[in-house]
Design a protein around this motif. Structure first.
Motif, short mmCIF file in Angstrom:
data_model
loop_
_atom_site.label_atom_id
_atom_site.label_comp_id
_atom_site.label_asym_id
_atom_site.label_seq_id
_atom_site.Cartn_x
_atom_site.Cartn_y
_atom_site.Cartn_z
N THR A 11 -45.94 -10.48 -19.11
CA THR A 11 -47.31 -10.22 -19.55
C THR A 11 -47.71 -11.27 -20.59
O THR A 11 -46.85 -11.96 -21.17
CB THR A 11 -47.44 -8.83 -20.19
OG1 THR A 11 -46.67 -8.80 -21.41
CG2 THR A 11 -47.00 -7.73 -19.24
N HIS A 12 -49.00 -11.36 -20.84
CA HIS A 12 -49.48 -12.30 -21.85
C HIS A 12 -48.86 -12.00 -23.22
O HIS A 12 -48.39 -12.94 -23.89
CB HIS A 12 -51.01 -12.30 -21.90
CG HIS A 12 -51.57 -13.45 -22.66
ND1 HIS A 12 -51.87 -13.37 -24.00
CD2 HIS A 12 -51.86 -14.72 -22.27
CE1 HIS A 12 -52.33 -14.54 -24.40
NE2 HIS A 12 -52.34 -15.37 -23.38
N PRO A 13 -48.82 -10.74 -23.66
CA PRO A 13 -48.14 -10.46 -24.94
C PRO A 13 -46.67 -10.87 -24.96
O PRO A 13 -46.17 -11.33 -25.99
CB PRO A 13 -48.31 -8.94 -25.12
CG PRO A 13 -49.54 -8.62 -24.34
CD PRO A 13 -49.51 -9.54 -23.15
N ASP A 82 -59.98 -8.90 -32.12
CA ASP A 82 -58.91 -8.67 -31.15
C ASP A 82 -59.39 -9.15 -29.79
O ASP A 82 -60.34 -8.62 -29.23
CB ASP A 82 -58.57 -7.18 -31.11
CG ASP A 82 -57.47 -6.84 -30.11
OD1 ASP A 82 -56.81 -7.78 -29.60
OD2 ASP A 82 -57.26 -5.65 -29.87
N THR A 83 -58.70 -10.17 -29.27
CA THR A 83 -59.08 -10.73 -27.97
C THR A 83 -58.07 -10.38 -26.88
O THR A 83 -58.10 -10.97 -25.80
CB THR A 83 -59.23 -12.26 -28.06
OG1 THR A 83 -57.97 -12.81 -28.49
CG2 THR A 83 -60.33 -12.66 -29.02
N SER A 84 -57.19 -9.43 -27.16
CA SER A 84 -56.13 -9.10 -26.21
C SER A 84 -56.69 -8.61 -24.88
O SER A 84 -56.06 -8.80 -23.83
CB SER A 84 -55.17 -8.07 -26.79
OG SER A 84 -55.86 -6.87 -27.10
N ASP A 85 -57.90 -8.01 -24.88
CA ASP A 85 -58.48 -7.52 -23.63
C ASP A 85 -58.82 -8.66 -22.67
O ASP A 85 -58.93 -8.45 -21.47
CB ASP A 85 -59.71 -6.65 -23.89
CG ASP A 85 -60.81 -7.36 -24.65
OD1 ASP A 85 -60.49 -8.26 -25.46
OD2 ASP A 85 -61.99 -7.01 -24.45
N TYR A 87 -56.85 -10.87 -21.79
CA TYR A 87 -55.63 -11.15 -21.03
C TYR A 87 -55.03 -9.89 -20.41
O TYR A 87 -53.92 -9.93 -19.91
CB TYR A 87 -54.61 -11.85 -21.93
CG TYR A 87 -55.12 -13.17 -22.42
CD1 TYR A 87 -55.06 -14.30 -21.60
CD2 TYR A 87 -55.69 -13.31 -23.67
CE1 TYR A 87 -55.56 -15.51 -22.02
CE2 TYR A 87 -56.19 -14.52 -24.10
CZ TYR A 87 -56.12 -15.62 -23.28
OH TYR A 87 -56.61 -16.82 -23.69
N GLU A 88 -55.76 -8.80 -20.48
CA GLU A 88 -55.29 -7.53 -19.92
C GLU A 88 -54.89 -7.71 -18.46
O GLU A 88 -55.64 -8.23 -17.65
CB GLU A 88 -56.39 -6.47 -20.01
CG GLU A 88 -56.02 -5.14 -19.47
CD GLU A 88 -55.60 -4.18 -20.56
OE1 GLU A 88 -54.95 -3.18 -20.22
OE2 GLU A 88 -55.90 -4.43 -21.73
N GLY A 89 -53.68 -7.32 -18.15
CA GLY A 89 -53.20 -7.38 -16.77
C GLY A 89 -52.72 -8.75 -16.31
O GLY A 89 -52.21 -8.88 -15.20
N ARG A 91 -50.31 -11.72 -15.73
CA ARG A 91 -48.86 -11.85 -15.61
C ARG A 91 -48.56 -13.28 -15.20
O ARG A 91 -49.33 -13.89 -14.46
CB ARG A 91 -48.30 -10.86 -14.61
CG ARG A 91 -48.55 -9.40 -15.07
CD ARG A 91 -47.77 -8.40 -14.29
NE ARG A 91 -46.35 -8.42 -14.56
CZ ARG A 91 -45.74 -7.82 -15.58
NH1 ARG A 91 -46.43 -7.16 -16.46
NH2 ARG A 91 -44.43 -7.88 -15.72
#
Length: 187
Positions: A11-13, A82-85, A87-89, A91
């Protein structure tokens, strides 16, 4: 009968965590500051190339500006978006991560330092990729996996021989060496 090849994806994280931890390991082991341009630009380039392997350097510059602005805001205690959304999903295969990290480190060395990648850059790549696969790996684990037959002391010696990138890096490197000596003699 067919044989399927199982390919791990990250995942991105996961990728960001490996980049952060690998870069920190390289900075710590080389006695350099994590905020040194060699690390900040390589991180920005790797993340940019993860999004697009053909990205122009201007995209890396924009990413670097975003990262440094967010770090400055966080340092002031300001709220950081927060910009994590975004990169949601998402891979990535290990090959994609490897290509982005290698290209990012090489491009940063060539563009920012006007040099080829050196031993610190190579450790950065090796640490990131090892930590991607094994998040709890130590420096000794990275050396065992990536430096055929060489020990951690050997690799540390190579890192110590890399010339400083700037006066600030030289002063930080000297301070780290003095601290290491004082610890080794029990002071």
């Amino acid at each position: 009968m067919s044989t399927a090849v199982v390919t791990s994806t990250f995942t991105h994280p996961d990728v960001v965590a490996a980049i952060d931890a690998g870069t920190k390991m390289a900075a710590d082991e080389s006695g350099r500051s994590l905020t040194s341009e060699r690390f900040t630009w390589a991180t920005a380039a790797a993340l940019t190339y993860l999004d697009s392997t053909e990205a122009p350097w201007a995209d890396v510059q924009a990413r670097h500006l975003e990262i440094t602005a967010a770090q400055a805001a966080a340092g002031r205690g300001d709220e950081v978006e927060d910009t994590s959304d975004l990169y949601e999903g998402m891979r990535y295969s290990r090959g994609q991560v490897s290509a982005a990290v290698n290209a990012g480190v090489d491009a940063a060395a060539e563009t920012i330092r006007e040099q080829c990648a050196d031993d610190i850059d190579n450790l950065t790549v090796n640490a990131i990729l090892t930590l991607l696969d094994h998040p709890d790996a130590s420096f000794a684990d990275v050396v065992a996996e990536c430096y055929d037959g060489d020990g951690a002391d050997d690799v540390s010696g190579w890192l110590a021989e890399v010339p400083a990138d700037s006066d600030a890096d030289f002063e930080a490197l000297q301070a780290a060496r003095i601290d290491a000596y004082l610890r080794s003699v029990g002071l």
